[in-house]
Structures are given as structure tokens and as C-alpha cells.
Design a protein around this motif. Sequence first.
Motif, PDB file in Angstrom:
ATOM      1  N   ALA A   1     -40.936-117.831  -3.066  1.00 22.00           N
ATOM      2  CA  ALA A   1     -40.862-118.148  -1.642  1.00 22.00           C
ATOM      3  C   ALA A   1     -40.803-116.871  -0.799  1.00 22.00           C
ATOM      4  O   ALA A   1     -41.433-116.789   0.264  1.00 22.00           O
ATOM      5  CB  ALA A   1     -39.650-119.023  -1.365  1.00 22.00           C
ATOM      6  N   ALA A   2     -40.069-115.865  -1.266  1.00 16.44           N
ATOM      7  CA  ALA A   2     -39.969-114.601  -0.524  1.00 16.44           C
ATOM      8  C   ALA A   2     -41.312-113.879  -0.500  1.00 16.44           C
ATOM      9  O   ALA A   2     -41.704-113.326   0.537  1.00 16.44           O
ATOM     10  CB  ALA A   2     -38.893-113.714  -1.139  1.00 16.44           C
ATOM     11  N   GLN A   3     -42.010-113.877  -1.619  1.00 17.16           N
ATOM     12  CA  GLN A   3     -43.333-113.248  -1.648  1.00 17.16           C
ATOM     13  C   GLN A   3     -44.293-113.949  -0.698  1.00 17.16           C
ATOM     14  O   GLN A   3     -45.059-113.296   0.017  1.00 17.16           O
ATOM     15  CB  GLN A   3     -43.898-113.256  -3.066  1.00 17.16           C
ATOM     16  CG  GLN A   3     -43.248-112.249  -3.970  1.00 17.16           C
ATOM     17  CD  GLN A   3     -43.838-112.276  -5.371  1.00 17.16           C
ATOM     18  OE1 GLN A   3     -44.886-112.844  -5.612  1.00 17.16           O
ATOM     19  NE2 GLN A   3     -43.141-111.658  -6.300  1.00 17.16           N
ATOM     20  N   ALA A   4     -44.245-115.264  -0.670  1.00 18.20           N
ATOM     21  CA  ALA A   4     -45.116-116.030   0.229  1.00 18.20           C
ATOM     22  C   ALA A   4     -44.782-115.721   1.687  1.00 18.20           C
ATOM     23  O   ALA A   4     -45.688-115.528   2.513  1.00 18.20           O
ATOM     24  CB  ALA A   4     -44.988-117.524  -0.055  1.00 18.20           C
TER      25      ALA A   4
ATOM     26  N   LEU B   1     -34.257-114.709   2.162  1.00 13.35           N
ATOM     27  CA  LEU B   1     -34.368-115.145   0.769  1.00 13.35           C
ATOM     28  C   LEU B   1     -33.967-114.050  -0.216  1.00 13.35           C
ATOM     29  O   LEU B   1     -33.193-114.285  -1.142  1.00 13.35           O
ATOM     30  CB  LEU B   1     -35.802-115.607   0.485  1.00 13.35           C
ATOM     31  CG  LEU B   1     -36.229-116.884   1.193  1.00 13.35           C
ATOM     32  CD1 LEU B   1     -37.743-117.039   1.152  1.00 13.35           C
ATOM     33  CD2 LEU B   1     -35.536-118.078   0.563  1.00 13.35           C
ATOM     34  N   VAL B   2     -34.497-112.858  -0.024  1.00 10.83           N
ATOM     35  CA  VAL B   2     -34.213-111.758  -0.952  1.00 10.83           C
ATOM     36  C   VAL B   2     -32.757-111.322  -0.821  1.00 10.83           C
ATOM     37  O   VAL B   2     -32.083-111.055  -1.818  1.00 10.83           O
ATOM     38  CB  VAL B   2     -35.184-110.581  -0.719  1.00 10.83           C
ATOM     39  CG1 VAL B   2     -34.832-109.402  -1.603  1.00 10.83           C
ATOM     40  CG2 VAL B   2     -36.618-111.017  -0.958  1.00 10.83           C
ATOM     41  N   GLY B   3     -32.281-111.262   0.417  1.00 12.49           N
ATOM     42  CA  GLY B   3     -30.895-110.841   0.648  1.00 12.49           C
ATOM     43  C   GLY B   3     -29.872-111.758   0.012  1.00 12.49           C
ATOM     44  O   GLY B   3     -28.760-111.329  -0.311  1.00 12.49           O
ATOM     45  N   SER B   4     -30.246-113.005  -0.203  1.00 13.18           N
ATOM     46  CA  SER B   4     -29.294-113.961  -0.779  1.00 13.18           C
ATOM     47  C   SER B   4     -29.004-113.694  -2.253  1.00 13.18           C
ATOM     48  O   SER B   4     -28.004-114.175  -2.782  1.00 13.18           O
ATOM     49  CB  SER B   4     -29.805-115.395  -0.605  1.00 13.18           C
ATOM     50  OG  SER B   4     -30.924-115.631  -1.435  1.00 13.18           O
TER      51      SER B   4
ATOM     52  N   HIS C   1     -32.461-105.911  -4.416  1.00 11.31           N
ATOM     53  CA  HIS C   1     -31.713-105.125  -3.433  1.00 11.31           C
ATOM     54  C   HIS C   1     -32.633-104.091  -2.776  1.00 11.31           C
ATOM     55  O   HIS C   1     -32.653-103.964  -1.549  1.00 11.31           O
ATOM     56  CB  HIS C   1     -30.526-104.441  -4.125  1.00 11.31           C
ATOM     57  CG  HIS C   1     -29.783-103.490  -3.270  1.00 11.31           C
ATOM     58  ND1 HIS C   1     -29.078-103.888  -2.156  1.00 11.31           N
ATOM     59  CD2 HIS C   1     -29.636-102.146  -3.345  1.00 11.31           C
ATOM     60  CE1 HIS C   1     -28.522-102.826  -1.598  1.00 11.31           C
ATOM     61  NE2 HIS C   1     -28.850-101.764  -2.299  1.00 11.31           N
ATOM     62  N   LEU C   2     -33.380-103.376  -3.579  1.00 10.75           N
ATOM     63  CA  LEU C   2     -34.293-102.370  -3.036  1.00 10.75           C
ATOM     64  C   LEU C   2     -35.379-103.025  -2.181  1.00 10.75           C
ATOM     65  O   LEU C   2     -35.760-102.495  -1.130  1.00 10.75           O
ATOM     66  CB  LEU C   2     -34.899-101.549  -4.169  1.00 10.75           C
ATOM     67  CG  LEU C   2     -33.894-100.791  -5.037  1.00 10.75           C
ATOM     68  CD1 LEU C   2     -34.611-100.077  -6.175  1.00 10.75           C
ATOM     69  CD2 LEU C   2     -33.064 -99.832  -4.210  1.00 10.75           C
ATOM     70  N   TRP C   3     -35.874-104.163  -2.618  1.00 12.48           N
ATOM     71  CA  TRP C   3     -36.869-104.912  -1.858  1.00 12.48           C
ATOM     72  C   TRP C   3     -36.282-105.351  -0.518  1.00 12.48           C
ATOM     73  O   TRP C   3     -36.919-105.245   0.527  1.00 12.48           O
ATOM     74  CB  TRP C   3     -37.329-106.103  -2.682  1.00 12.48           C
ATOM     75  CG  TRP C   3     -38.413-106.960  -2.117  1.00 12.48           C
ATOM     76  CD1 TRP C   3     -39.266-106.665  -1.083  1.00 12.48           C
ATOM     77  CD2 TRP C   3     -38.768-108.267  -2.554  1.00 12.48           C
ATOM     78  NE1 TRP C   3     -40.123-107.714  -0.863  1.00 12.48           N
ATOM     79  CE2 TRP C   3     -39.837-108.711  -1.759  1.00 12.48           C
ATOM     80  CE3 TRP C   3     -38.281-109.108  -3.552  1.00 12.48           C
ATOM     81  CZ2 TRP C   3     -40.433-109.961  -1.926  1.00 12.48           C
ATOM     82  CZ3 TRP C   3     -38.883-110.341  -3.715  1.00 12.48           C
ATOM     83  CH2 TRP C   3     -39.944-110.756  -2.909  1.00 12.48           C
TER      84      TRP C   3
ATOM     85  N   ARG D   1     -39.086-102.432   7.234  1.00 12.46           N
ATOM     86  CA  ARG D   1     -40.393-102.856   7.732  1.00 12.46           C
ATOM     87  C   ARG D   1     -40.275-103.808   8.914  1.00 12.46           C
ATOM     88  O   ARG D   1     -41.148-103.847   9.780  1.00 12.46           O
ATOM     89  CB  ARG D   1     -41.205-103.478   6.606  1.00 12.46           C
ATOM     90  CG  ARG D   1     -41.617-102.421   5.581  1.00 12.46           C
ATOM     91  CD  ARG D   1     -42.367-102.948   4.381  1.00 12.46           C
ATOM     92  NE  ARG D   1     -43.245-104.043   4.686  1.00 12.46           N
ATOM     93  CZ  ARG D   1     -43.390-105.120   3.902  1.00 12.46           C
ATOM     94  NH1 ARG D   1     -42.733-105.225   2.780  1.00 12.46           N
ATOM     95  NH2 ARG D   1     -44.218-106.077   4.236  1.00 12.46           N
ATOM     96  N   ALA D   2     -39.189-104.570   8.972  1.00 12.72           N
ATOM     97  CA  ALA D   2     -38.955-105.495  10.080  1.00 12.72           C
ATOM     98  C   ALA D   2     -38.328-104.788  11.282  1.00 12.72           C
ATOM     99  O   ALA D   2     -38.109-105.412  12.316  1.00 12.72           O
ATOM    100  CB  ALA D   2     -38.067-106.647   9.627  1.00 12.72           C
TER     101      ALA D   2
END
Length: 82
Positions: free
Chosen positions: A7-10, A23-26, A41-43, A50-51
Amino acid sequence: MDDWDTAAQAAEQRGDLHKAIELVGSVAECYSRDPYLHNAHLWHLDLLARAGRLDELASLGESDVHARRRLDRALRDMDRDT
């Protein structure tokens, strides 16, 4: 791959960085014994940069060397590294 990862990649691919960050932060864990979660974590930090969510990176950077490094790189890329 887990559901959150897909879902995060999408979300990232469609340009919804804020959803990807959520999503990734969770699941992200700095220095996790699970390298998959440390990579998350790095992602997460990269997505924040980037945001343009540099305030969050700075806040995390108070106790997280990875966040400090990513913030420094983001500022350098923006020619704001002073």
C-alpha cells in the motif's frame, strides 16, 4: 511483502507521499533487529524529506542520527545547509 508495504509503494507511486508516510511510519523502527523494519525507518525519513516535512525530520533528528543525516542532505540539496 506485507500489506502496508504494498500500500505504501502504491501511494508513493501515485504521488500521495502523506499516505505513504503514514503507512511506513506505522512500522518503522530505528535500529530494529529486523532489518526490514529498519529499512522502513530509512524509507520513512526519505519520504518526510521528499514531502518537505523538514520540521518533522528536525524533531526526529534530536534523538535520531539517521533523521539528522537525512535532514542535512535535504537542506544541502536545497542550498540551505548553513
